[in-house]
Write a protein that holds these residues in place. Structure first.
Motif, mmCIF file in Angstrom:
data_model
loop_
_atom_site.group_PDB
_atom_site.id
_atom_site.type_symbol
_atom_site.label_atom_id
_atom_site.label_comp_id
_atom_site.label_asym_id
_atom_site.label_seq_id
_atom_site.Cartn_x
_atom_site.Cartn_y
_atom_site.Cartn_z
ATOM 1 N N ASP A 42 -8.181 -2.967 2.012
ATOM 2 C CA ASP A 42 -6.824 -2.510 2.328
ATOM 3 C C ASP A 42 -6.788 -1.000 2.528
ATOM 4 O OD1 ASP A 42 -6.037 -5.125 2.094
ATOM 5 O OD2 ASP A 42 -4.778 -4.846 0.328
ATOM 6 N N CYS A 43 -7.520 -0.256 1.684
ATOM 7 C CA CYS A 43 -7.600 1.204 1.853
ATOM 8 C C CYS A 43 -8.219 1.546 3.203
ATOM 9 C CB CYS A 43 -8.423 1.825 0.730
ATOM 10 S SG CYS A 43 -7.574 1.935 -0.861
ATOM 11 N N ALA A 86 -4.188 1.372 -2.319
ATOM 12 C CA ALA A 86 -3.934 -0.034 -2.029
ATOM 13 C C ALA A 86 -4.629 -0.892 -3.084
ATOM 14 C CB ALA A 86 -4.413 -0.396 -0.625
ATOM 15 N N GLY A 112 0.850 -1.177 0.000
ATOM 16 C CA GLY A 112 0.000 0.000 0.000
ATOM 17 C C GLY A 112 0.883 1.223 0.000
#
Length: 494
Positions: free
Chosen positions: A228-229, A223, A175
């Protein structure tokens, strides 16, 4: 097990917890990928392998003690706009080419607090001014994607956070941090086939982030997935008394919000975004996104954002005006590049002429002009009035809908040599993204399809101020239905 560089951030965190891989192994795999691909992609300006491995060793020790934090052992790229104590921070400009900050930005300090590993500083458009990542003083970034049948054509990764998006897409980092002033997270995310969110203005502290346009700049993550973000934003966000625009609000569990679903939500479709000449592929993907959300139980509502047509000219008055003011500090006296001059004025002129690139000079000149006596009321004051109307449009929209669906960009990634001679054509890349910055609302780009040449296309979800949770829920629904699994041609070897 999945190759270390192909793991999602959430997947890597789970693998570390199960002891299937060590933080050192995970970090080393990404450093080897950087060594192999960065000479071509130029996604990183500065790589910090010794620091990264030391942080990874500390992460393994913490894991062994059962003291894992949310990001322990996860290797990230840091956009070279975030000050990092003891590590060169350039803003991709010659004028800050040797600047080593003595302090850490709030966002990066919070990532370190939560155990992240920093691989290095990602490339960007100089001072975050650009939509192609070609204005960096340290060379352009190459998009890891290729058009089918045109493997020799170098594509731009988008800007200004092109290094961040390219690094994540090419599997050089799990990321990355990024910033968004007019689309600089969402546009490169769309061009590189990854996810990226610009949070609400004030959600993440701006302390320690080199300023472009202070009323528009906002940090956020890039990401591979929506989840993931969300994980990264949970660490990046939070109140900071050192930033007067930071919101003193609790940080929700964004990752948990991803699986809320969209049943019962009202999704706005702005008629003003149906631009003349919008490519058929973009329009078709937008329609597909609507169908996905409708099938998941959402209701589609056509809305009007009547002042949208004024957003780009408003942005390109407000942002350069603030840039003109912010960049006045780079004068060759206090820090950064210093050119010798016959007197103080000559020193200023020589330093700024040598230190700033052409796009930065262009925006400083525009900004200085619109702030000058005789033009201030006609341009800057008028732009601020229109900005208020644009925000008012969204306020009215939220009376009818819970989120808005739109394209992220008017095209897929373009060739490095295809628009560079026309600044206005370059500025039009931000047509769908600048409104979110002017209104201060959150916007998320999700990879949702491909064009006829196999390049990724993104859909954008806009939400109410400080309602990133709904934005993540809608984005996850789009992501789940799209099932986007295509990979760029240039990526870390499995």
């Amino acid at each position: 097990m999945t190759a270390a560089t192909d793991l999602t951030l959430a997947g890597a965190r789970a693998a570390l917890a199960r002891r299937e891989i060590s933080a050192v192994e995970l970090t080393r795999a990404h450093l080897e990928a950087i060594e192999a691909l960065n000479p071509r992609l130029n996604a990183f300006i500065t790589v910090t392998p010794e620091q990264a491995l030391a942080q990874a060793e500390a992460a393994d020790a913490a894991l062994a003690r059962g003291e894992a934090k949310p990001l322990t052992g996860l290797p990230l790229a840091i956009k070279d706009l975030f000050c990092t104590a003891g590590t060169r921070t350039t803003a991709a400009s010659r004028i800050l080419g040797d600047f080593v900050p003595p302090y850490e930005s709030t966002v990066t300090s919070q990532l370190l607090r939560d155990g992240a590993v920093f691989l290095g500083k990602a490339n960007l458009d100089e001072f975050a001014m650009g939509s192609s990542n070609t204005s960096s003083a340290f060379g352009a970034v190459e998009n890891p994607w290729k058009r089918q049948g045109e493997e020799g054509t170098v594509l731009v990764p988008g800007g200004s956070s092109g290094g961040s998006a390219a690094a994540v897409a090419a599997r050089l980092a799990l990321g990355a941090t990024a910033t968004d002033t007019g689309g600089s997270i969402r546009q490169p995310a769309a061009f590189c086939g990854v996810a990226g969110i610009k949070p609400t203005y004030g959600r993440c502290s701006r302390f320690g982030i080199i300023a472009y346009a202070s009323s528009l700049d906002q940090a956020g993550p890039v990401a591979r997935t929506v989840e993931d973000c969300a994980i990264l934003l949970n660490s990046m966000a939070g109140f900071d008394p050192r930033d007067s625009t930071s919101a003193d609000l609790p940080v929700p569990d964004f990752a948990a919000a991803c699986e809320r679903g969209v049943k019962g939500l009202r999704i706005g479709i702005p008629r003003e975004y149906r631009l003349d000449g919008l490519p058929a592929e973009i329009a078709a993907l937008w329609e597909q996104g609507m169908a996905w959300l409708k099938a998941e139980g959402a209701t589609l509502v056509e809305i009007s954002l009547p002042h949208t047509k004024y957003a780009l000219p408003t942005y390109y008055i407000v942002a350069p005006a603030e840039a003109s003011s912010n960049l006045a500090r780079y004068d060759g006296v206090r820090f950064g590049l210093r050119e010798n001059g016959e007197d103080l004025k000559d020193l200023y002129e020589r330093t700024r002429a040598a230190g700033f690139g052409e796009e930065v000079k262009r925006r400083i000149l525009i900004g200085t002009y619109v702030l000058s006596a005789g033009y201030y009321d006609a341009y800057y004051v008028k732009a601020q009035q229109v900005r208020a109307l644009i925000r008012q449009d969204f306020d009215h929209a939220w009376e009818q809908v819970d989120a808005i669906l739109a394209p992220t960009t008017p095209s897929a990634a373009f060739g490095r040599d295809e628009k560079q001679d026309d600044p206005v054509a370059m500025y039009l890349n931000d047509v769908f993204t600048v409104t979110a910055n002017l209104a201060g609302i959150p916007g998320l780009s999700v990879p949702a399809g491909q064009d006829a040449k196999g390049l990724p296309l993104g859909l954008q979800i806009l939400g109410r101020r400080f309602d990133e949770e709904t934005v993540f829920a809608v984005g996850r629904a789009i992501e789940r239905n799209a099932g986007f699994s295509a990979l760029p041609a240039l990526r870390a070897a499995a």
